[in-house]
Scaffold this motif. Structure first.
Motif, PDB file in Angstrom:
ATOM      1  N   THR A 121       3.733   7.074  -3.570  1.00 38.60           N
ATOM      2  CA  THR A 121       4.055   8.490  -3.530  1.00 38.60           C
ATOM      3  C   THR A 121       3.150   9.179  -4.541  1.00 38.60           C
ATOM      4  OG1 THR A 121       6.346   8.021  -2.956  1.00 38.60           O
ATOM      5  CG2 THR A 121       5.869  10.202  -3.848  1.00 38.60           C
ATOM      6  N   ALA A 122       2.422  10.178  -4.086  1.00 35.84           N
ATOM      7  CA  ALA A 122       1.505  10.897  -4.970  1.00 35.84           C
ATOM      8  C   ALA A 122       2.308  11.776  -5.925  1.00 35.84           C
ATOM      9  CB  ALA A 122       0.546  11.748  -4.153  1.00 35.84           C
ATOM     10  N   ASN A 140       0.808  -1.220   0.000  1.00 35.39           N
ATOM     11  CA  ASN A 140       0.000   0.000   0.000  1.00 35.39           C
ATOM     12  C   ASN A 140       0.844   1.275   0.000  1.00 35.39           C
ATOM     13  OD1 ASN A 140      -2.719   0.062  -0.359  1.00 35.39           O
ATOM     14  ND2 ASN A 140      -3.228  -0.280   1.780  1.00 35.39           N
ATOM     15  N   TYR A 141       2.144   1.160  -0.080  1.00 32.57           N
ATOM     16  CA  TYR A 141       3.002   2.349  -0.074  1.00 32.57           C
ATOM     17  C   TYR A 141       3.025   2.977  -1.449  1.00 32.57           C
ATOM     18  CZ  TYR A 141       4.909   1.714   4.593  1.00 32.57           C
ATOM     19  OH  TYR A 141       5.073   1.631   5.942  1.00 32.57           O
ATOM     20  N   GLN A 154      -7.765   8.860  -7.766  1.00 35.44           N
ATOM     21  CA  GLN A 154      -7.691  10.317  -7.654  1.00 35.44           C
ATOM     22  C   GLN A 154      -6.665  10.944  -8.584  1.00 35.44           C
ATOM     23  OE1 GLN A 154      -6.997  11.142  -3.523  1.00 35.44           O
ATOM     24  NE2 GLN A 154      -9.085  10.621  -2.918  1.00 35.44           N
ATOM     25  N   THR A 181      -5.304  12.649  -2.193  1.00 32.00           N
ATOM     26  CA  THR A 181      -5.380  12.773  -0.729  1.00 32.00           C
ATOM     27  C   THR A 181      -5.673  11.436  -0.048  1.00 32.00           C
ATOM     28  OG1 THR A 181      -7.733  13.308  -0.892  1.00 32.00           O
ATOM     29  CG2 THR A 181      -6.175  15.161  -0.849  1.00 32.00           C
ATOM     30  N   ALA A 182      -5.830  10.373  -0.811  1.00 28.79           N
ATOM     31  CA  ALA A 182      -6.194   9.063  -0.266  1.00 28.79           C
ATOM     32  C   ALA A 182      -5.040   8.485   0.544  1.00 28.79           C
ATOM     33  CB  ALA A 182      -6.566   8.115  -1.389  1.00 28.79           C
ATOM     34  N   THR A 183      -5.386   7.547   1.426  1.00 23.13           N
ATOM     35  CA  THR A 183      -4.369   6.900   2.255  1.00 23.13           C
ATOM     36  C   THR A 183      -4.065   5.474   1.813  1.00 23.13           C
ATOM     37  OG1 THR A 183      -6.065   6.208   3.817  1.00 23.13           O
ATOM     38  CG2 THR A 183      -4.917   8.288   4.274  1.00 23.13           C
ATOM     39  N   ASN A 184      -4.866   4.935   0.907  1.00 24.16           N
ATOM     40  CA  ASN A 184      -4.546   3.602   0.383  1.00 24.16           C
ATOM     41  C   ASN A 184      -4.355   3.692  -1.131  1.00 24.16           C
ATOM     42  OD1 ASN A 184      -7.074   3.433  -0.865  1.00 24.16           O
ATOM     43  ND2 ASN A 184      -7.955   2.232   0.799  1.00 24.16           N
ATOM     44  N   ASP A 232      -7.535   3.777  -3.753  1.00 24.07           N
ATOM     45  CA  ASP A 232      -8.227   5.079  -3.818  1.00 24.07           C
ATOM     46  C   ASP A 232      -7.323   6.150  -4.427  1.00 24.07           C
ATOM     47  OD1 ASP A 232     -10.478   3.953  -2.710  1.00 24.07           O
ATOM     48  OD2 ASP A 232      -9.975   4.575  -0.655  1.00 24.07           O
ATOM     49  N   ALA A 233      -6.038   6.091  -4.121  1.00 23.74           N
ATOM     50  CA  ALA A 233      -5.108   7.087  -4.648  1.00 23.74           C
ATOM     51  C   ALA A 233      -5.014   6.995  -6.169  1.00 23.74           C
ATOM     52  CB  ALA A 233      -3.735   6.897  -4.016  1.00 23.74           C
TER      53      ALA A 233
END
Length: 139
Positions: free
Chosen positions: A57-58, A54-55, A74, A64-67, A70-71
Motif C-alpha cells: 500500500t503506497a 508484491n502486495y 519511489q 505509481t509503481a506496480t511492483n 520499484d515502489a
C-alpha cells in the motif's frame, strides 16, 4: 590470553551453540524456500494467481509503481504482502520446532531406566552371611 580463549572456544557448550546456529541458518533457508517456492504459489493459485510478496500500500501519492521493488524506490510503502509471507514463514518454523521438541520429549519419556538387578553375592559373602545367621541364632 590465547590459551584461555582456546579453552573457552573448545568447551562443549560453545561448540554445540555454533553447530546449532549453523544448522539453524540452513534450516531457515530451507523453510524460506518452502514458503516462497511451495506454499505461497499454492495460496496464490487458490486465490487466483496472486503473489502476496508484491502486495503493498503506497503511503505517499508519488508512488505509481506496480511492483514492490520499484515502489520502494519511489517513496514510502507499506509492504504488507511481504510481511504476510514472513509471518507465514515464522509460523511454519515455530510449528516444526514445536513438533521436534514434542518428539524429543516423548523419546525421553518412553525410555525409562530399567531397574538394575542386584549383583549376586560371592561365595565369601554367602559364607559370611551363614556365619552371621548362626551367631544370631546362638545369641
Amino acid at each position: 590470553m590465547l590459551k584461555e580463549f582456546r579453552e573457552f572456544a573448545m568447551k562443549g557448550n560453545v561448540v554445540d551453540l555454533a553447530v546449532g546456529v549453523i544448522i539453524g541458518a540452513a534450516f531457515g533457508a530451507i523453510v524460506s524456500s518452502m514458503v516462497a517456492d511451495v506454499i505461497m504459489p499454492i495460496i496464490g493459485a487458490i486465490t487466483g494467481g496472486l503473489d502476496f510478496s508484491n502486495y503493498f500500500t503506497a503511503l505517499s501519492k508519488s508512488v505509481t509503481a506496480t511492483n514492490l521493488a520499484d515502489a520502494k524506490k519511489q517513496g514510502a510503502v507499506l509492504a504488507w504482502g511481504n510481511f504476510l509471507t514472513l509471518t507465514l514463514n515464522f509460523l511454519i518454523v515455530a510449528f516444526v520446532l514445536f513438533i521436534v521438541v514434542r518428539l524429543m520429549n516423548q523419546l525421553k519419556r518412553e525410555a525409562p531406566a530399567a531397574p538394575a538387578e542386584p549383583p549376586k553375592p560371592t561365595k565369601e559373602q554367602e559364607l559370611l552371611t551363614e556365619i552371621r545367621d548362626l551367631l544370631k541364632a546362638r545369641a
